[in-house]
Design a protein around this motif. Structure first.
Motif, PDB file in Angstrom:
ATOM      1  N   LYS A  80       1.133  -1.161  -0.201  1.00  0.00           N
ATOM      2  CA  LYS A  80      -0.142   0.092  -0.021  1.00  0.00           C
ATOM      3  C   LYS A  80       0.655   0.928   0.299  1.00  0.00           C
ATOM      4  O   LYS A  80       0.929   2.426  -0.718  1.00  0.00           O
ATOM      5  N   GLU A  81       1.997   1.218   0.845  1.00  0.00           N
ATOM      6  CA  GLU A  81       2.928   2.694   0.307  1.00  0.00           C
ATOM      7  C   GLU A  81       3.192   2.727  -0.718  1.00  0.00           C
ATOM      8  O   GLU A  81       3.642   3.699  -1.435  1.00  0.00           O
ATOM      9  N   ASP A  82       3.093   1.907  -1.979  1.00  0.00           N
ATOM     10  CA  ASP A  82       4.154   1.896  -3.407  1.00  0.00           C
ATOM     11  C   ASP A  82       2.674   2.835  -3.883  1.00  0.00           C
ATOM     12  O   ASP A  82       3.100   3.506  -4.838  1.00  0.00           O
ATOM     13  N   VAL A  83       1.194   1.988  -3.743  1.00  0.00           N
ATOM     14  CA  VAL A  83       0.456   3.103  -4.413  1.00  0.00           C
ATOM     15  C   VAL A  83       0.501   4.180  -3.548  1.00  0.00           C
ATOM     16  O   VAL A  83       0.031   5.351  -4.501  1.00  0.00           O
ATOM     17  N   ALA A  84       0.647   4.635  -2.523  1.00  0.00           N
ATOM     18  CA  ALA A  84       0.630   5.998  -1.699  1.00  0.00           C
ATOM     19  C   ALA A  84       1.178   6.836  -2.415  1.00  0.00           C
ATOM     20  O   ALA A  84       1.895   7.740  -3.027  1.00  0.00           O
ATOM     21  N   SER A  85       2.810   6.660  -2.478  1.00  0.00           N
ATOM     22  CA  SER A  85       4.320   6.979  -3.269  1.00  0.00           C
ATOM     23  C   SER A  85       3.233   6.829  -4.593  1.00  0.00           C
ATOM     24  O   SER A  85       3.930   8.345  -5.045  1.00  0.00           O
ATOM     25  N   ALA A  86       2.823   6.286  -5.348  1.00  0.00           N
ATOM     26  CA  ALA A  86       2.985   6.949  -6.876  1.00  0.00           C
ATOM     27  C   ALA A  86       1.510   7.803  -6.628  1.00  0.00           C
ATOM     28  O   ALA A  86       2.121   8.708  -7.694  1.00  0.00           O
ATOM     29  N   VAL A  87       0.843   7.790  -5.945  1.00  0.00           N
ATOM     30  CA  VAL A  87      -0.677   9.215  -6.030  1.00  0.00           C
ATOM     31  C   VAL A  87       0.244  10.038  -5.523  1.00  0.00           C
ATOM     32  O   VAL A  87       0.337  11.208  -6.438  1.00  0.00           O
ATOM     33  N   ILE A  88       1.728  10.018  -4.151  1.00  0.00           N
ATOM     34  CA  ILE A  88       2.334  11.339  -4.500  1.00  0.00           C
ATOM     35  C   ILE A  88       2.820  12.004  -5.381  1.00  0.00           C
ATOM     36  O   ILE A  88       2.810  13.350  -5.193  1.00  0.00           O
ATOM     37  N   ALA A  89       3.513  11.176  -6.106  1.00  0.00           N
ATOM     38  CA  ALA A  89       3.958  11.565  -6.695  1.00  0.00           C
ATOM     39  C   ALA A  89       3.353  11.823  -8.217  1.00  0.00           C
ATOM     40  O   ALA A  89       4.538  12.226  -9.165  1.00  0.00           O
ATOM     41  N   THR A  90       2.369  11.502  -8.553  1.00  0.00           N
ATOM     42  CA  THR A  90       1.281  12.073  -9.845  1.00  0.00           C
ATOM     43  C   THR A  90       0.833  13.371  -9.831  1.00  0.00           C
ATOM     44  O   THR A  90       0.138  12.584  -8.723  1.00  0.00           O
ATOM     45  N   ASP A  91       0.857  13.507 -10.255  1.00  0.00           N
ATOM     46  CA  ASP A  91       0.199  15.074  -9.971  1.00  0.00           C
ATOM     47  C   ASP A  91      -1.371  14.804 -10.727  1.00  0.00           C
ATOM     48  O   ASP A  91      -2.306  15.463 -10.374  1.00  0.00           O
ATOM     49  N   ILE A  92      -1.831  13.991 -11.712  1.00  0.00           N
ATOM     50  CA  ILE A  92      -3.483  13.510 -11.901  1.00  0.00           C
ATOM     51  C   ILE A  92      -4.075  12.874 -11.165  1.00  0.00           C
ATOM     52  O   ILE A  92      -5.225  12.285 -10.790  1.00  0.00           O
ATOM     53  N   PHE A  93      -3.094  12.458  -9.662  1.00  0.00           N
ATOM     54  CA  PHE A  93      -3.738  11.794  -8.455  1.00  0.00           C
ATOM     55  C   PHE A  93      -3.892  12.374  -7.872  1.00  0.00           C
ATOM     56  O   PHE A  93      -4.297  12.528  -6.921  1.00  0.00           O
ATOM     57  N   ASP A  94      -4.175  13.645  -7.729  1.00  0.00           N
ATOM     58  CA  ASP A  94      -3.849  14.841  -6.662  1.00  0.00           C
ATOM     59  C   ASP A  94      -5.248  14.830  -6.337  1.00  0.00           C
ATOM     60  O   ASP A  94      -5.198  15.374  -4.937  1.00  0.00           O
ATOM     61  N   PHE A  95      -5.663  14.511  -6.315  1.00  0.00           N
ATOM     62  CA  PHE A  95      -6.977  13.729  -5.741  1.00  0.00           C
ATOM     63  C   PHE A  95      -7.604  13.315  -4.848  1.00  0.00           C
ATOM     64  O   PHE A  95      -8.388  13.578  -4.401  1.00  0.00           O
ATOM     65  N   LEU A  96      -5.961  12.566  -4.600  1.00  0.00           N
ATOM     66  CA  LEU A  96      -5.903  11.120  -4.129  1.00  0.00           C
ATOM     67  C   LEU A  96      -5.047  11.392  -2.582  1.00  0.00           C
ATOM     68  O   LEU A  96      -5.772  10.398  -1.841  1.00  0.00           O
ATOM     69  N   VAL A  97      -4.828  12.544  -2.518  1.00  0.00           N
ATOM     70  CA  VAL A  97      -3.548  12.760  -1.778  1.00  0.00           C
ATOM     71  C   VAL A  97      -3.843  12.728  -0.397  1.00  0.00           C
ATOM     72  O   VAL A  97      -3.124  12.262   0.289  1.00  0.00           O
ATOM     73  N   ASN A  98      -4.757  13.676   0.122  1.00  0.00           N
ATOM     74  CA  ASN A  98      -5.316  13.797   1.465  1.00  0.00           C
ATOM     75  C   ASN A  98      -5.434  11.953   1.792  1.00  0.00           C
ATOM     76  O   ASN A  98      -6.180  11.886   2.895  1.00  0.00           O
ATOM     77  N   MET A  99      -6.467  10.952   0.839  1.00  0.00           N
ATOM     78  CA  MET A  99      -7.047   9.215   1.497  1.00  0.00           C
ATOM     79  C   MET A  99      -5.597   8.776   2.028  1.00  0.00           C
ATOM     80  O   MET A  99      -5.338   8.082   3.105  1.00  0.00           O
ATOM     81  N   VAL A 100      -3.862   9.266   1.062  1.00  0.00           N
ATOM     82  CA  VAL A 100      -2.427   8.522   1.526  1.00  0.00           C
ATOM     83  C   VAL A 100      -1.969   8.759   2.022  1.00  0.00           C
ATOM     84  O   VAL A 100      -1.185   8.788   2.413  1.00  0.00           O
ATOM     85  N   SER A 101      -1.335  10.741   2.033  1.00  0.00           N
ATOM     86  CA  SER A 101      -0.460  11.712   2.805  1.00  0.00           C
ATOM     87  C   SER A 101      -0.672  10.712   4.166  1.00  0.00           C
ATOM     88  O   SER A 101       0.635  11.025   4.742  1.00  0.00           O
ATOM     89  N   ASP A 102      -1.785  11.082   5.381  1.00  0.00           N
ATOM     90  CA  ASP A 102      -1.383  10.696   6.732  1.00  0.00           C
ATOM     91  C   ASP A 102      -0.746   9.216   6.851  1.00  0.00           C
ATOM     92  O   ASP A 102       0.138   8.961   7.287  1.00  0.00           O
ATOM     93  N   ASP A 103      -1.019   8.306   5.981  1.00  0.00           N
ATOM     94  CA  ASP A 103      -0.817   7.039   6.400  1.00  0.00           C
ATOM     95  C   ASP A 103       0.671   6.238   5.558  1.00  0.00           C
ATOM     96  O   ASP A 103       1.849   6.358   6.309  1.00  0.00           O
ATOM     97  N   HIS A 104       0.855   7.221   4.782  1.00  0.00           N
ATOM     98  CA  HIS A 104       2.564   7.345   3.540  1.00  0.00           C
ATOM     99  C   HIS A 104       3.095   7.800   4.957  1.00  0.00           C
ATOM    100  O   HIS A 104       4.326   7.831   5.025  1.00  0.00           O
ATOM    101  N   SER A 105       3.255   9.105   5.376  1.00  0.00           N
ATOM    102  CA  SER A 105       4.327   9.620   5.735  1.00  0.00           C
ATOM    103  C   SER A 105       4.930   9.144   6.989  1.00  0.00           C
ATOM    104  O   SER A 105       5.464   8.993   7.336  1.00  0.00           O
ATOM    105  N   ALA A 106       3.793   8.689   7.503  1.00  0.00           N
ATOM    106  CA  ALA A 106       4.152   7.593   9.054  1.00  0.00           C
ATOM    107  C   ALA A 106       4.803   6.875   8.548  1.00  0.00           C
ATOM    108  O   ALA A 106       6.011   6.665   9.221  1.00  0.00           O
ATOM    109  N   ASN A 107       4.553   5.759   7.200  1.00  0.00           N
ATOM    110  CA  ASN A 107       4.818   4.534   6.759  1.00  0.00           C
ATOM    111  C   ASN A 107       6.854   4.699   6.145  1.00  0.00           C
ATOM    112  O   ASN A 107       7.900   4.503   6.707  1.00  0.00           O
ATOM    113  N   SER A 108       6.455   6.205   5.687  1.00  0.00           N
ATOM    114  CA  SER A 108       8.062   6.329   4.856  1.00  0.00           C
ATOM    115  C   SER A 108       8.823   6.865   6.274  1.00  0.00           C
ATOM    116  O   SER A 108       9.965   6.809   6.358  1.00  0.00           O
ATOM    117  N   GLU A 109       8.782   7.335   6.532  1.00  0.00           N
ATOM    118  CA  GLU A 109       9.448   8.078   8.237  1.00  0.00           C
ATOM    119  C   GLU A 109      10.270   6.479   8.547  1.00  0.00           C
ATOM    120  O   GLU A 109      10.822   6.452   8.903  1.00  0.00           O
TER     121      GLU A 109
END
Length: 125
Positions: A80-109
């Motif tokens: 799921k972290e890969d999906v979150a990274s893909a969403v954050i890295a891709t402009d066309i998926f900006d509408f999904l960033v809020n859904m993955v950013s909290d979980d992704h930032s905790a796991n990335s760190e």
């Protein structure tokens, strides 16, 4: 007699070349469409088919981009972290960033993963 519509090729697998059942249940798509607003009362038979195909293409695209993240991490299992990274890295998926950013930032760190966006060249490799 009723003529085939412009999207009827999708029914027989004309767009993707696959014949058979749709990837997403049409009844569920139609139910979601009807719940989308009070003004939506009637839906043609072709509309859920087109949305089913759009959903399929969306899932394929986000999976391709997430797989790129998996390969960059030198793994063979998509997380799921890969999906979150893909969403954050891709402009066309900006509408999904809020859904993955909290979980992704905790796991990335925690795992030391990079959250820097991949370039177009990285995604084409």
């Amino acid at each position: 007699m009723r003529q085939a519509g412009i999207y009827s090729g999708i029914l027989s697998g004309g767009v993707s070349g696959k014949a058979g059942p749709h990837s997403f249940p049409l009844a569920r798509i139609k139910k979601i469409m009807k719940k989308s607003g009070d003004d939506v009362k009637m839906i043609t038979g072709e509309a859920p088919i087109v949305l089913s195909k759009a959903c399929e293409l969306f899932v394929e695209e986000i999976t391709r981009r997430a797989w790129t993240m998996t390969m960059q991490a030198k793994r063979r299992t998509l997380h799921k972290e890969d999906v979150a990274s893909a969403v954050i890295a891709t402009d066309i998926f900006d509408f999904l960033v809020n859904m993955v950013s909290d979980d992704h930032s905790a796991n990335s760190e925690h795992k030391g993963l990079s959250t820097t966006p991949a370039t177009i060249m990285d995604l084409e490799r």
